[in-house]
Structure formats: structure tokens, C-alpha cells
Design an enzyme around this catalytic site. Sequence first.
Site, PDB file in Angstrom:
ATOM      1  N   ASP A  46      -0.786  -8.396  -4.390  1.00 53.99           N
ATOM      2  CA  ASP A  46      -0.770  -7.407  -3.307  1.00 53.99           C
ATOM      3  C   ASP A  46      -2.128  -7.414  -2.597  1.00 53.99           C
ATOM      4  OD1 ASP A  46      -0.617  -5.189  -1.642  1.00 53.99           O
ATOM      5  OD2 ASP A  46       0.372  -3.920  -3.134  1.00 53.99           O
TER       6      ASP A  46
ATOM      7  N   SER B 145       3.829   2.489  -1.479  1.00 58.19           N
ATOM      8  CA  SER B 145       2.825   2.436  -0.415  1.00 58.19           C
ATOM      9  C   SER B 145       2.634   3.811   0.225  1.00 58.19           C
ATOM     10  CB  SER B 145       3.223   1.361   0.593  1.00 58.19           C
ATOM     11  OG  SER B 145       2.171   1.076   1.487  1.00 58.19           O
TER      12      SER B 145
ATOM     13  N   HIS C 234       3.172  -6.879  -1.829  1.00 56.32           N
ATOM     14  CA  HIS C 234       3.271  -5.458  -1.470  1.00 56.32           C
ATOM     15  C   HIS C 234       4.733  -5.142  -1.214  1.00 56.32           C
ATOM     16  CE1 HIS C 234       1.560  -1.678  -0.162  1.00 56.32           C
ATOM     17  NE2 HIS C 234       2.314  -1.708   0.932  1.00 56.32           N
TER      18      HIS C 234
END
Length: 334
Positions: free
Chosen positions: A128, A39, A160
Amino acid sequence: MRMPWCAALFALAYLPALAAEPLPALRARAQEVTVSGLSSGGYMAVQVHVAHSSIVSGVGVIAGGPYYCAQGSVLTANYNCMNPGGWTPLPSVDLLHAETEALAKAGRIDPTANLAAARAWLFTGTRDRTVYSAVVTGLRSYYASYKTNVKLVADKPAGHAMVVEEAKNPCAVTAPPYINDCDYDAAGELLKHLGFANPPAAKAAGNIAPFDQNPFAGGDAYVISMNDTGYVYVPKGCEAGGCRVHVAFHGCQQTGEDFPRDAGYNRWADANSLIVLYPQTVARSGWCFRCGNFIYNPRACWDWWGYTSAEYHSKRGAQVRAVKAMLDRLSARQ
């Protein structure tokens, strides 16, 4: 003289930071670095790769996007570069390629010719909803524009999170600590693609050591939203020197020991003579006198939209400089 109770409490509050040892000098191979992240950590890994491509030969990115995607805007970061749509499209590869070339021409990043010899491993989970798959495929297109050797994995039903073979979180969720059981070893797969072919050790036998990050951040890591303490995993065989270094960047809200312990890198490190550096951020909101701007980072994300400065994505970026200084320390002889 007895210490006042308020001073004693202050000292206790800062005891962990004061107790962290210096990052050791391990005579590491500083010109052969690889990086990866999840991320915001994925975006940070791309920034460090592109900025220092003369020494960073490969990158692994889970749920991250193209270099300089946010272009210094938190709104662009939150919409175009996470959940792109008709009104908020992902910036075009042509635009980002041109911006990258301009930075290289100005000497703010390494020559982009290095990217043709690099490797990139990318991952997007089908469940996600935080960073859409289009963002990761946009990163693939960005690297393809430089003829980088790219592999994309896009068939796992992951939320995620960092994807591992065994964890408490089910594969499809998006929840702390953002490490999910998907019966898939993302750290191992990315390291294999980046050239670390030896199968992992049965159990990590090295040491996850905390270290003081302040010397690498101008003396005060908090100023640039970095934690006082980072972590480094050193296999026993690397204590005498000569090992390569992999930098693993956690995602937002992942500061602490969970990611260094459970993200899956350390067994591979033991088998491949690899030091793993785990730098750490901290949540921060307030005026930064050194930076000359207001820092708003309540989720302890890496700076991929410019909360530290307009140079966040270049070699001059405060966090990029801090990580490079850590690498220099690991490569030192004493």
C-alpha cells in the site's frame, strides 16, 4: 397536458433516487453496534467509534489512521495522515489523546472510558503506497493509549484496497474497484475479532436493499456529500428483529453496489445474526449553504478532514449524525 421534454429528462435523471425505499425499522439491538471501513471509510469508522463509544463496541480499520488525525486540514490529511515523512510527521499520540479528552470533557463525544472495553482490528498492506503502514501503526498506538484490545495485521502483500479471498484485482494493485484477491478474508477476520465467532454461510442468502438516505441528512443527502441511496444487508433471520448492526464504510471512489456485494461481510452476517449497513457518499464540489462553507470532495471520500464543518469528527458532525440516525431507524419498532 404533455410534460415538456426537459422536465421529463429531469424526472428520469432523478428516478433512481425517488425510487429508493425507506430504511426499514427492524428492532435491531441499537446499543450493540460495530463499525469498520477502508481508507477514508476507515477514518470514518474510527470517528463514529470514538464519538459514540457508548454504543459502538468495536472497530475494524483497513488503511486508516488515528482519530482527529487531520485536525481539520486537507493538507494535513493528504500528507501527515497518509504519507507521513520528516517534514510532515504523523500527529503525536499524546496530542491526539489530549484533543480527544478535551472533546469528551466538552460533551462532544462519549466518555473515553468506554474505549478500554472496546476491540479494534487493524490492517495495513505491505504494497500500500496510498496510506503508509506508519499511519495504521499510529492508530494502534492511539487505541493502546486507551487500553483498547487491538490486533494489527501487517504481513499481507496488499495494495490499497479491501482484501478478500477472491476478486478480479490481484492482491498488490491499487485500482478500482479497490477490492483485491489476497486469499485473505479481511471482513471475516475483523468480525471474528469483534466477537462474531460463527463461521460464514456458504453463500449469502439475504437481501442487499437500497434505501433513501435523504431523511437522515436533513432532507438532502447531497448537501453533505452523501448519496441519495445507501444499502443495507438484512439476513432472513433478522427480518423479525433482535439482530445486531455492523456499519461498513466504503473507501474513496467506491460508491455503488460493488462494496456491499463483494467486500465479504454478508456471508458472515447470515451466520451471526448481523444486519450490515452500507451508507454511501457522493462526489461533490460546490458551496454548501447549510454548512456555510465550500465542499470539495471530488473522489466521494468520507469527511475525515472537515469538508462539511469543523465538527466533522464529533457527534455534531453532519455525516456522523446521519449514520447515527440510520442506526436509530434500524432499532425502531415501526
